[in-house]
Enzyme design. Structure first.
Site, PDB file in Angstrom:
ATOM      1  N   GLY A   1      -4.949   2.474  16.037  1.00 28.93           N
ATOM      2  CA  GLY A   1      -3.936   1.562  15.474  1.00 28.93           C
ATOM      3  C   GLY A   1      -3.087   2.183  14.377  1.00 28.93           C
ATOM      4  O   GLY A   1      -3.268   3.333  13.967  1.00 28.93           O
TER       5      GLY A   1
ATOM      6  N   LEU B   1      -2.720   1.237  11.102  1.00 30.35           N
ATOM      7  CA  LEU B   1      -3.362   1.476   9.798  1.00 30.35           C
ATOM      8  C   LEU B   1      -4.145   2.784   9.827  1.00 30.35           C
ATOM      9  O   LEU B   1      -4.083   3.594   8.904  1.00 30.35           O
ATOM     10  CB  LEU B   1      -4.294   0.301   9.454  1.00 30.35           C
ATOM     11  CG  LEU B   1      -5.063   0.430   8.139  1.00 30.35           C
ATOM     12  CD1 LEU B   1      -4.120   0.382   6.947  1.00 30.35           C
ATOM     13  CD2 LEU B   1      -6.113  -0.680   7.998  1.00 30.35           C
TER      14      LEU B   1
ATOM     15  N   LYS C   1      -7.770  -6.871   4.290  1.00 29.52           N
ATOM     16  CA  LYS C   1      -7.190  -8.202   4.383  1.00 29.52           C
ATOM     17  C   LYS C   1      -6.394  -8.338   5.692  1.00 29.52           C
ATOM     18  O   LYS C   1      -5.996  -7.305   6.225  1.00 29.52           O
ATOM     19  CB  LYS C   1      -6.327  -8.501   3.162  1.00 29.52           C
ATOM     20  CG  LYS C   1      -4.911  -7.906   3.197  1.00 29.52           C
ATOM     21  CD  LYS C   1      -4.133  -8.431   2.036  1.00 29.52           C
ATOM     22  CE  LYS C   1      -2.812  -7.803   1.888  1.00 29.52           C
ATOM     23  NZ  LYS C   1      -1.747  -7.965   2.777  1.00 29.52           N
TER      24      LYS C   1
ATOM     25  N   ASP D   1       0.441 -12.671   1.834  1.00 31.70           N
ATOM     26  CA  ASP D   1       0.578 -11.222   1.992  1.00 31.70           C
ATOM     27  C   ASP D   1       0.417 -10.486   0.665  1.00 31.70           C
ATOM     28  O   ASP D   1      -0.175  -9.412   0.610  1.00 31.70           O
ATOM     29  CB  ASP D   1       1.967 -10.928   2.594  1.00 31.70           C
ATOM     30  CG  ASP D   1       2.082  -9.507   3.127  1.00 31.70           C
ATOM     31  OD1 ASP D   1       1.129  -9.051   3.781  1.00 31.70           O
ATOM     32  OD2 ASP D   1       3.119  -8.858   2.896  1.00 31.70           O
TER      33      ASP D   1
ATOM     34  N   HIS E   1      -2.813  -9.265  -4.251  1.00 31.21           N
ATOM     35  CA  HIS E   1      -2.415  -8.209  -5.190  1.00 31.21           C
ATOM     36  C   HIS E   1      -2.043  -8.765  -6.579  1.00 31.21           C
ATOM     37  O   HIS E   1      -2.521  -8.273  -7.599  1.00 31.21           O
ATOM     38  CB  HIS E   1      -1.231  -7.414  -4.643  1.00 31.21           C
ATOM     39  CG  HIS E   1      -1.453  -6.847  -3.256  1.00 31.21           C
ATOM     40  ND1 HIS E   1      -2.701  -6.490  -2.790  1.00 31.21           N
ATOM     41  CD2 HIS E   1      -0.593  -6.575  -2.246  1.00 31.21           C
ATOM     42  CE1 HIS E   1      -2.588  -6.022  -1.555  1.00 31.21           C
ATOM     43  NE2 HIS E   1      -1.325  -6.071  -1.198  1.00 31.21           N
TER      44      HIS E   1
HETATM   45  C1  BG6 Z   1       0.438  -4.911   1.725  1.00 27.34           C
HETATM   46  C2  BG6 Z   1       1.345  -5.958   2.297  1.00 27.34           C
HETATM   47  O1  BG6 Z   1      -0.786  -5.463   1.358  1.00 27.34           O
HETATM   48  O2  BG6 Z   1       1.063  -4.308   0.602  1.00 27.34           O
HETATM   49  C3  BG6 Z   1       2.696  -5.383   2.650  1.00 27.34           C
HETATM   50  O3  BG6 Z   1       0.741  -6.501   3.454  1.00 27.34           O
HETATM   51  C4  BG6 Z   1       3.285  -4.647   1.466  1.00 27.34           C
HETATM   52  O4  BG6 Z   1       3.579  -6.392   3.066  1.00 27.34           O
HETATM   53  C5  BG6 Z   1       2.273  -3.666   0.906  1.00 27.34           C
HETATM   54  O5  BG6 Z   1       4.438  -3.963   1.922  1.00 27.34           O
HETATM   55  C6  BG6 Z   1       2.798  -3.019  -0.364  1.00 27.34           C
HETATM   56  O6  BG6 Z   1       1.944  -2.001  -0.753  1.00 27.34           O
HETATM   57  P1  BG6 Z   1       2.477  -0.847  -1.695  1.00 27.34           P
HETATM   58  O7  BG6 Z   1       1.261  -0.057  -2.005  1.00 27.34           O
HETATM   59  O8  BG6 Z   1       3.502  -0.100  -0.920  1.00 27.34           O
HETATM   60  O9  BG6 Z   1       3.074  -1.524  -2.879  1.00 27.34           O
END
Ligand code: BG6
Ligand code: NDP
Length: 514
Positions: A40, A42, A170, A257, A262
């Site tokens: 995949g 990821l 997640k 998301d 976060h």
């Molecule tokens: C992910 C989200 O958890 O974090 C995404 O699903 C987002 O939508 C990403 O783009 C952002 O991560 P970073 O590390 O690029 O700020």
């Protein structure tokens, strides 16, 4: 010795010692890192490249092997070709890269069939040192197969002589109920200290720095409270839309998301009390306590937006969210949200915590901003701005304190300036690892401090679930905002209403770095 003066190999040497201590020399177990969902996105973009960087820098235990598992019939060569564009390999590293892939193997199978997992177990046991190996299972998979895969791993693939750890990505459910179902399922199979729930923001340098900044300095503690802080703003902005991911995103929206995980994790680290120690559970106990003091977010404290195309823009920015063919037309999914939360405890009662996040905005930025109250008893004719302490998580990590000083020279008037700790000028030669590098290393070392515990997760969902259900029931169109803007003006009105002050006068002049 300052980290500035160390060479690259010294840094890695020190780090390795810090990670594995003296145990390293006595450690005999092989480690097997199993990537489920190896075919995949990821896996290809994040997990394999991260494992390669850790391998290249000598940070993994010596006898570490990597096994990919997915439905597609692939070879290690296929995996290598798919990952290569994301691995940043220099010509000098090609031998090391071959050594890395030499430690890889791949097996195809079906996620819901026990037979496939028995085969996987047979394969793991057949590897050198495999039967007694420590096993790390990374679920780089859609949530729809978590249940089957975690049960199959538990019943057929765990090692009885080494330890077993499960890394989960997640989304951990869609709301309180579905997340609880997943938690109950996982806890029927694994103990909490075997489950590593990733929120990759917890692996970022400046997010981890919040604890040191707060609890390793005398100067911040006494002012870190409702008597001195007017509001706290936690921001996540991205300058691109959901193009290519619209189908996935539409089912979740920006609150699930980014905000519920976060931003809320950053809130915990800003608001929590000092833990009894830096042990993972002491830290997570404090985070849970803060979350328990936050009541569910209410609709009047929220502004939702969805981006529309910018007719004057270039490329993708001409397209709005709903122009993505994978997004259902008429979708009411927010791509932008500002929400105000309150922590009802002695330290924070009445202080708004403003969480802001959005896609297709004017810039890429993640930051924590504390805006302090006005100086009481003003003697400067209202010419002083409020102090702000900003921890910029990305890009260009920095901590700066916006403050007043006397305008230099013959003047005697206050002027706004900043104390500035910009990482790339202060720590010139230090390479900051990617969040996934830190977190994967933590799993090898068994340190859960930067992973989400099940009670944290439950509290996080408790705070957002009523709002999410209300949004989905009402199906109200979010406010439109133009691709590349700062989001809907109503969000600025909301933050102004709860007490954030923006004067628009601050000008930052970037110092020369050489
Ligand atoms: C992910 C989200 O958890 O974090 C995404 O699903 C987002 O939508 C990403 O783009 C952002 O991560 P970073 O590390 O690029 O700020
Ligand atoms: P600003 O005064 O520009 O912004 C302060 C805050 O006000 C931000 O949260 C911003 O939100 C918000 N804001 C902006 N416009 C409005 C508006 N119209 N209505 C309401 N709120 C608004 O100061 P900054 O602290 O952001 O600094 C300015 C620039 O200088 C930044 O790019 C910063 O990164 C840079 N800088 C860099 C330093 C370093 O690298 N070490 C040190 C100091 C400053 P929003 O995020 O939406 O714009």
């Amino acid at each position: 010795m300052s980290s500035q003066t160390l060479t690259r190999s010294e840094v890695f040497g020190q780090l390795r010692k810090e990670l594995y201590g003296e145990e390293q020399s006595t450690q005999t177990n092989t480690h097997i890192f199993i990537i489920l969902g190896a075919s995949g996105d990821l896996a290809k973009k994040k997990i394999y490249p991260t494992l390669w960087w850790l391998f290249r820098d000598g940070l993994l235990p010596d006898d570490t092997l990597f096994v990919g598992f997915a439905r597609s019939k692939l070879t290690v060569e296929d995996i290598r070709a798919a990952c290569l564009p994301h691995m940043k390999v220099t010509a000098a590293e090609s031998e090391s890269l071959s050594a890395f892939f030499g430690k890889n193997s791949y097996l195809s199978g079906t996620y819901d069939e026990s037979g496939s997992f028995k085969q996987l177990d047979g394969h793991l046991s057949s590897l050198p040192g495999g039967s007694g190996a420590n096993r790390l299972f990374y679920l780089a998979l859609p949530p729809s197969v978590y249940h089957h895969v975690s049960a199959n791993i538990r019943h057929h693939c765990t090692s009885s002589r080494g330890w077993n750890r499960l890394i989960v990505e997640k989304p951990f459910g869609r709301d309180l109920q579905s997340s609880q179902q997943l938690s109950v399922h996982l806890s029927s199979l694994f103990k909490e200290d075997q489950i590593y729930r990733i929120d990759h923001y917890l692996g970022k340098e400046m997010v981890q720095n919040l604890m040191v900044l707060r609890f390793g300095n005398r100067i911040f503690g006494p002012i870190w409270n409702r008597d001195n802080v007017a509001c706290v703003v936690l921001t996540f902005k991205e300058p691109f839309g959901t193009q290519g991911r619209g189908g996935y995103f539409d089912d979740f929206g920006i609150i699930r998301d980014v905000m519920q995980n976060h931003l809320l994790q950053m809130l915990c680290l800003v608001a929590m009390e000092k833990p009894a120690s830096t042990s993972p559970d002491d830290v997570r106990d404090e985070k849970v306590k803060v979350l328990k003091c936050v009541s569910p977010v209410e609709a009047p404290d929220v502004v939702l937006g969805q981006y529309i195309g910018n007719p004057d823009g270039k490329g993708h920015s001409r397209l709005g969210y709903q122009d993505d063919p994978t997004v259902p037309s008429g979708s009411c999914t927010p791509t932008f949200a500002t929400a105000v939360l309150y922590v009802h405890n002695e330290r924070w009662d009445g202080v708004p915590f403003i969480l802001r996040c959005g896609k297709a905005l004017n810039e890429r930025k993640a930051e924590v901003r504390l805006q302090f109250t006005d100086v009481p008893g003003d003697i400067f004719g209202e010419r002083c701005q409020r102090n702000e302490l900003v921890v910029r998580v990305q890009p260009d990590e920095a901590i700066y304190l916006k403050m007043m000083t006397k305008r230099p020279g013959v003047y005697f008037s206050p002027e706004e300036t900043e104390l500035d700790l910009t990482y790339k000028s202060r720590y010139k030669d230090v390479k900051l690892p990617d969040a996934y590098e830190r977190l994967i290393l933590d799993v090898f070392c068994g340190n859960q401090m930067h992973f989400v515990r099940s009670d944290e997760l439950r509290e996080a969902w408790r705070i957002f679930t009523p709002l999410l259900h209300q949004i989905e029931a009402e199906k109200k169109a979010p406010l439109p905002y133009t691709y590349g803007s700062r989001g809907p003006a109503e969000a600025d009105d909301l933050v102004k209403r709860v007490g954030f002050r923006y004067e628009g006068k601050y000008k930052w002049v970037q110092p020369h770095t050489n």
